[in-house]
Each structure stands twice: as structure tokens, then as C-alpha cells.
Design a protein around this motif. Sequence first.
Motif, PDB file in Angstrom:
ATOM      1  N   ALA A   1      36.000 -28.783 -21.770  1.00 54.31           N
ATOM      2  CA  ALA A   1      36.744 -27.591 -22.613  1.00 54.31           C
ATOM      3  C   ALA A   1      37.955 -27.858 -23.091  1.00 54.31           C
ATOM      4  N   GLU A   2      38.711 -28.541 -22.533  1.00 52.34           N
ATOM      5  CA  GLU A   2      39.881 -29.033 -23.119  1.00 52.34           C
ATOM      6  C   GLU A   2      39.651 -29.933 -24.473  1.00 52.34           C
ATOM      7  N   LYS A   3      38.826 -30.715 -24.553  1.00 58.95           N
ATOM      8  CA  LYS A   3      38.322 -31.459 -25.596  1.00 58.95           C
ATOM      9  C   LYS A   3      37.906 -30.789 -26.850  1.00 58.95           C
ATOM     10  N   PHE A   4      37.592 -29.389 -26.626  1.00 58.72           N
ATOM     11  CA  PHE A   4      36.907 -28.463 -27.498  1.00 58.72           C
ATOM     12  C   PHE A   4      37.658 -27.289 -27.733  1.00 58.72           C
ATOM     13  N   GLY A   5      38.757 -27.185 -27.186  1.00 62.07           N
ATOM     14  CA  GLY A   5      39.756 -26.206 -26.998  1.00 62.07           C
ATOM     15  C   GLY A   5      39.438 -24.906 -26.527  1.00 62.07           C
ATOM     16  N   LEU A   6      38.425 -24.902 -25.459  1.00 62.65           N
ATOM     17  CA  LEU A   6      37.970 -23.667 -24.871  1.00 62.65           C
ATOM     18  C   LEU A   6      38.541 -23.459 -23.613  1.00 62.65           C
ATOM     19  N   PRO A   7      38.899 -22.130 -23.576  1.00 64.02           N
ATOM     20  CA  PRO A   7      39.496 -21.545 -22.338  1.00 64.02           C
ATOM     21  C   PRO A   7      38.559 -21.675 -20.921  1.00 64.02           C
TER      22      PRO A   7
ATOM     23  N   ARG B   1      47.932 -29.612 -15.391  1.00 60.49           N
ATOM     24  CA  ARG B   1      48.205 -30.037 -16.601  1.00 60.49           C
ATOM     25  C   ARG B   1      46.781 -30.095 -17.801  1.00 60.49           C
ATOM     26  N   LEU B   2      46.139 -29.195 -17.556  1.00 63.27           N
ATOM     27  CA  LEU B   2      44.992 -28.868 -18.222  1.00 63.27           C
ATOM     28  C   LEU B   2      45.731 -28.297 -19.844  1.00 63.27           C
ATOM     29  N   LYS B   3      45.341 -28.681 -20.842  1.00 62.45           N
ATOM     30  CA  LYS B   3      45.884 -27.992 -22.113  1.00 62.45           C
ATOM     31  C   LYS B   3      45.266 -26.735 -22.685  1.00 62.45           C
ATOM     32  N   VAL B   4      44.537 -26.214 -21.917  1.00 63.58           N
ATOM     33  CA  VAL B   4      43.678 -24.962 -22.375  1.00 63.58           C
ATOM     34  C   VAL B   4      44.149 -23.998 -21.289  1.00 63.58           C
ATOM     35  N   PRO B   5      44.045 -22.617 -21.459  1.00 65.64           N
ATOM     36  CA  PRO B   5      44.312 -21.484 -20.613  1.00 65.64           C
ATOM     37  C   PRO B   5      43.259 -21.481 -19.455  1.00 65.64           C
ATOM     38  N   ILE B   6      43.574 -21.386 -18.047  1.00 65.68           N
ATOM     39  CA  ILE B   6      42.772 -21.225 -17.162  1.00 65.68           C
ATOM     40  C   ILE B   6      42.958 -19.907 -16.395  1.00 65.68           C
ATOM     41  N   ILE B   7      41.915 -19.089 -16.181  1.00 64.44           N
ATOM     42  CA  ILE B   7      41.848 -17.948 -15.681  1.00 64.44           C
ATOM     43  C   ILE B   7      41.029 -18.121 -14.344  1.00 64.44           C
ATOM     44  N   VAL B   8      41.612 -17.594 -13.180  1.00 65.29           N
ATOM     45  CA  VAL B   8      40.953 -18.000 -11.847  1.00 65.29           C
ATOM     46  C   VAL B   8      40.537 -16.476 -11.360  1.00 65.29           C
ATOM     47  N   VAL B   9      39.542 -16.160 -10.837  1.00 67.17           N
ATOM     48  CA  VAL B   9      39.170 -14.923 -10.430  1.00 67.17           C
ATOM     49  C   VAL B   9      38.558 -15.036  -9.208  1.00 67.17           C
ATOM     50  N   ILE B  10      39.035 -14.389  -7.779  1.00 71.84           N
ATOM     51  CA  ILE B  10      38.378 -14.499  -6.614  1.00 71.84           C
ATOM     52  C   ILE B  10      37.525 -13.563  -6.252  1.00 71.84           C
ATOM     53  N   ILE B  11      36.405 -13.654  -6.346  1.00 71.64           N
ATOM     54  CA  ILE B  11      35.073 -12.545  -6.175  1.00 71.64           C
ATOM     55  C   ILE B  11      34.653 -12.329  -4.756  1.00 71.64           C
ATOM     56  N   GLY B  12      35.280 -13.161  -3.739  1.00 73.45           N
ATOM     57  CA  GLY B  12      34.585 -13.006  -2.641  1.00 73.45           C
ATOM     58  C   GLY B  12      35.539 -13.592  -1.494  1.00 73.45           C
ATOM     59  N   GLU B  13      35.001 -14.794  -0.908  1.00 74.84           N
ATOM     60  CA  GLU B  13      35.930 -15.673   0.048  1.00 74.84           C
ATOM     61  C   GLU B  13      36.644 -16.534  -0.739  1.00 74.84           C
ATOM     62  N   GLY B  14      37.934 -16.782  -0.349  1.00 72.49           N
ATOM     63  CA  GLY B  14      38.627 -18.045  -0.930  1.00 72.49           C
ATOM     64  C   GLY B  14      39.428 -18.767   0.143  1.00 72.49           C
TER      65      GLY B  14
END
Length: 317
Positions: free
Chosen positions: A146-152, A186-199
Amino acid sequence: MEYLDFELPIKELEEQYNKACNIGEESDVDVTATCKQIEKKLQEIRKEIYKNLTPWQRVQLSRHPNRPYTLEYIKAICGDTFLELHGDRNVKDDKAMIGGLGKIDDQSFMIIGQQKGYNTKTRQYRNFGMANPEGYRKALRLMKSAEKFGLPVVTFIDTPGAYPGLEAEERGQGEAIAKNIMEMTRLKVPIIVVIIGEGASGGALGIGVGDKVMMLENTWYSVISPESCSSILWRSWEYKEQAAEALKLTAKDMKKQKLIDGIIKEPIGGAHSNKEENYDNVKKAISKAYAEFKNLSPNELVNKRMDKYLEMGVFKS
């Protein structure tokens, strides 16, 4: 429909409502007023029960057998655009960790998450949502792509923990999770985390570092499960409710401690009670989060993410 122990009053009223409606359909008796009265009482008791949930009850809801899992969210949010990618290019393809490319609206994302099963066969196939080291290495491989291709990147967390088996430790479970945490900071793209159950524990942290970390309303996020905490401190699982209270593991607790960035509202009754509404809420939250970070440069993204995590656990008098 399955009911948890604290949902039994709802079950009784729903049964009464169905019986009253059936009587009206099968006879000439007008039961409209009775049905409306029961329906009103049902709505009131639903609101009352779900407004005052204890931490342990939220843990129970996060594990509800009808609750949607990662693949359901992906299918609902991305439709037919999702392309699953497999393997860590080292050992094998871990079925407990899934990932691939998908579109949310017109934006492509790399989507990664833990997947549980719905019955005995699929639970064994998915290893109960507990990933091995190769699962975390697969996740990292996809994030690097994802980082290589600029994908979040979007990650869905729902696991009772990383797999604790001997073979997992032999293949470097701790190292795999630690490396993911380091690389995600240090990943150079946006990272969005969603906890949908147990974390739970490092199993969640292995894909849990992000610019925006959000929890669904009836989920939990903690270093240890209430049962395991109870068994360590009290040598018994009987104190799991006390442990859940003490661990401060609910979405509200985590937001108050500034360990997450947002809470996604669930329908009354939990994510499984109105899945379409729930998927829509999650989709909107992801799109809104991406809009916050899409115009930042890679350096700004990384610096902001580093600062965010460095501030955790720091208290000023």
C-alpha cells in the motif's frame, strides 16, 4: 435470534408481542392497542438496558454470535470491488488474518483484518480469529505494498489475541507483532484502525497503530481479557465482571484516557441488531477519517503519528 442473559426482559416482551399479533391475525379480536402498548414498552426497555450497560455486558455484546465480522464489513462497504490477497511469501497463508484491495466510494484502500468463524468448522478454519506470525507478516507485506502505491490502509480489529501455541512462538510471534508496530508507526500513508469486536493484547496491537483509531460503541480494547485477568489475580474466572470494570476497557474509557480517537455509534441492541445501519456508520467514519489525512505529506503523517503515540501515558500535573 440469540439473547444474552441481560437481554432476557427484551426476549419476554418480544414473545408477548408476537403472541398478541398472532392472536389478532388468527381471530377477529382487535389487539391493535395491546400490540402498540407492548411495542412501546419494548422500545423503552431496550433504551433502558442498552443505555446502562456494564463493561462486562459490553464485552458480551462484542462476542455476540450474530455480530458481523471483518468479511461482512468489507462486503457491505466495498461491494464487489474487494480483491483478497494471500500469503506472507515465507510460510503460508494465515486464514485468521485477511487482507486485500477494495474501494470505498471512489477511493482505493488496502483493507486488513482478523476474521472469526460462525460455526465449529469455520472457527477452526479461521483459528478463532487468532493469527500466527505469518498472519502479521502477511499484514505487513500488504501495508508495504500500500505504501509503495500510495494507498491508505484500513484495519479491522476483532481478536481474542494472537495465537499462543508453541509453533507460533517458534516462528517468532513476538518479533512479528513488534515489527508490525514499529513499521506501522513510520508507514508513509494514512492508517485508519477500527475495532469492531474484541481488541485483545498484542494480537490487536499487531495491526492497531494508526493515525485514527476508532472503536465501535460495544467493543473492548485491553492488554488482557477479563477472564484471563480474573484467573491471574483471583485464580478463578468468577471475578471476570470485576476485572472488566477494573481494566477500563470500554470505548468510553479508552477515549477518556486518549488512547483512541473516536467512538462509532452502534444501533440500539448492538451492531448485529441493525447491520445495514452499522455498516453505514463505519463507512462514514472511515471516509471522514481519510479526509482528515489525505492532504498531508508523508513526513507530516509520520511525525503527527509519532507525536500522538509519544504523548500516551504522559500526565501533566
